[in-house]
Design an enzyme around this catalytic site. Structure first.
Site, PDB file in Angstrom:
ATOM      1  N   GLY A   1      79.413  34.321  80.553  1.00 23.21           N
ATOM      2  CA  GLY A   1      79.799  34.016  79.186  1.00 23.21           C
ATOM      3  C   GLY A   1      78.588  33.723  78.315  1.00 23.21           C
TER       4      GLY A   1
ATOM      5  CE  LYS B   1      81.749  42.638  89.260  1.00 27.66           C
ATOM      6  NZ  LYS B   1      81.403  42.060  87.944  1.00 27.66           N
TER       7      LYS B   1
ATOM      8  CD  GLU C   1      86.643  34.663  90.608  1.00 26.12           C
ATOM      9  OE1 GLU C   1      86.826  34.727  89.382  1.00 26.12           O
ATOM     10  OE2 GLU C   1      85.639  35.158  91.167  1.00 26.12           O
TER      11      GLU C   1
END
Length: 295
Positions: free
Chosen positions: A13, A177, A258
């Protein structure tokens, strides 16, 4: 000058803010308690000041860029959707599930992105550790409005410290990815090793088995992955040999991983198409066992 609301002021970010801050006003939404903003990005032995500020106001927002972890996207964006449903959004995260979820909440408004930039956050500074590129596009299964697509083309036409490119087939980019992350992340997390360890000969058969399962799942979903996927995984492991995967750092910090965003879509697709995914299931369960209550 446009005003962009950024969610997720972590390493990636911060790089996105750095790249856009000369062409837009960057406001950061505090999507969780204790959000703080790095002050600088260090890249090419130079220090660059980040020009952004925290806000709790949604007035005057022209677009939204989401860079938080895949596990945080639903919680972070749900409160914003009613007021910002008519502006373009860009989501940049690992996996595939969160992007699809957000696109379903905001039909025609969400672009997807994938990056190979490397970065790490160290307190008040972000270190740009590897130069890559960021690809932005409109997913075929979730087409966007002309306004949103035009904003995406505006993003990729800007000159800045990051390379931003328009990608006609963003879904395939994200699948590639995902395939690499699905191998490197769980193995390094479970064995608590740097990425480079996967280039050792003892891992070649396991990498090959995982890649065969991933290839079969991708084909069933109509996605073409590189034929030499196992070789590509090893190349990435070598290129990032000193890196500690995001899943490993999450495990070490006791944070939610994740795993559902990375292996979850593959396992769901395998089940949907009646395919075997024994090795993927093994690593999925191995990561969960490390922190049964933290996914």
């Amino acid at each position: 000058m446009a005003t962009i609301l950024l969610i997720g002021p972590g390493a990636i970010g911060s790089l996105m803010a750095w790249s856009l801050q000369d062409r837009a006003t960057i406001k950061v939404y505090a999507h969780r308690a204790g959000v703080s903003l790095p002050g600088t990005v260090e890249s090419d032995e130079a220090t660059h000041r980040l020009l952004w500020s925290l806000t709790d106001s949604l007035d005057g927002i022209d677009a939204v860029v989401v860079c938080c972890k895949a596990t945080q996207i639903e919680r972070a964006t749900l409160p914003l959707i009613p007021q910002l449903s008519n502006v373009p959004w860009l989501v940049l995260c690992n996996g595939l599930g969160p992007q699809a979820w957000l696109s379903e909440q905001l039909p025609g408004q969400v672009l997807w992105a994938s990056t190979t930039e490397g970065a790490g956050r160290f307190g008040d500074r972000v270190q740009h550790t590897g130069v890559g590129e960021t690809r932005i596009g409109s997913p075929a299964q979730y087409p966007v409005s002309a306004k949103t697509e035009n904003w995406g083309h505006w993003l990729t036409s800007q000159t800045g410290p990051l390379e931003l490119h328009w990608e006609p087939d963003i879904t395939s980019v994200l699948w590639r990815k995902l395939a690499i992350n699905a191998v490197i992340n769980p193995i390094t997390a479970v064995h608590k090793c740097q990425n480079g360890a996967l280039a050792e000969p003892q891992w070649q058969s396991e990498i090959s088995a995982l890649c065969e399962e991933i290839q079969s799942i991708a084909r069933a979903c109509g996605v073409q992955l590189p034929e030499a996927l196992a070789e590509r995984v090893i190349q990435v492991a070598k290129a990032t040999r000193r890196n500690r995967s995001s899943m490993l750092t999450d495990i070490e910090a006791g944070r939610e991983t994740e795993i559902d965003a990375i292996l979850g879509p593959l396992l769901c697709a395998a089940d949907r198409h009646g395919l075997s995914a024994a090795r993927l299931q093994y690593w999925y369960q191995a990561v969960i066992r490390l922190h049964p209550l933290i996914r």
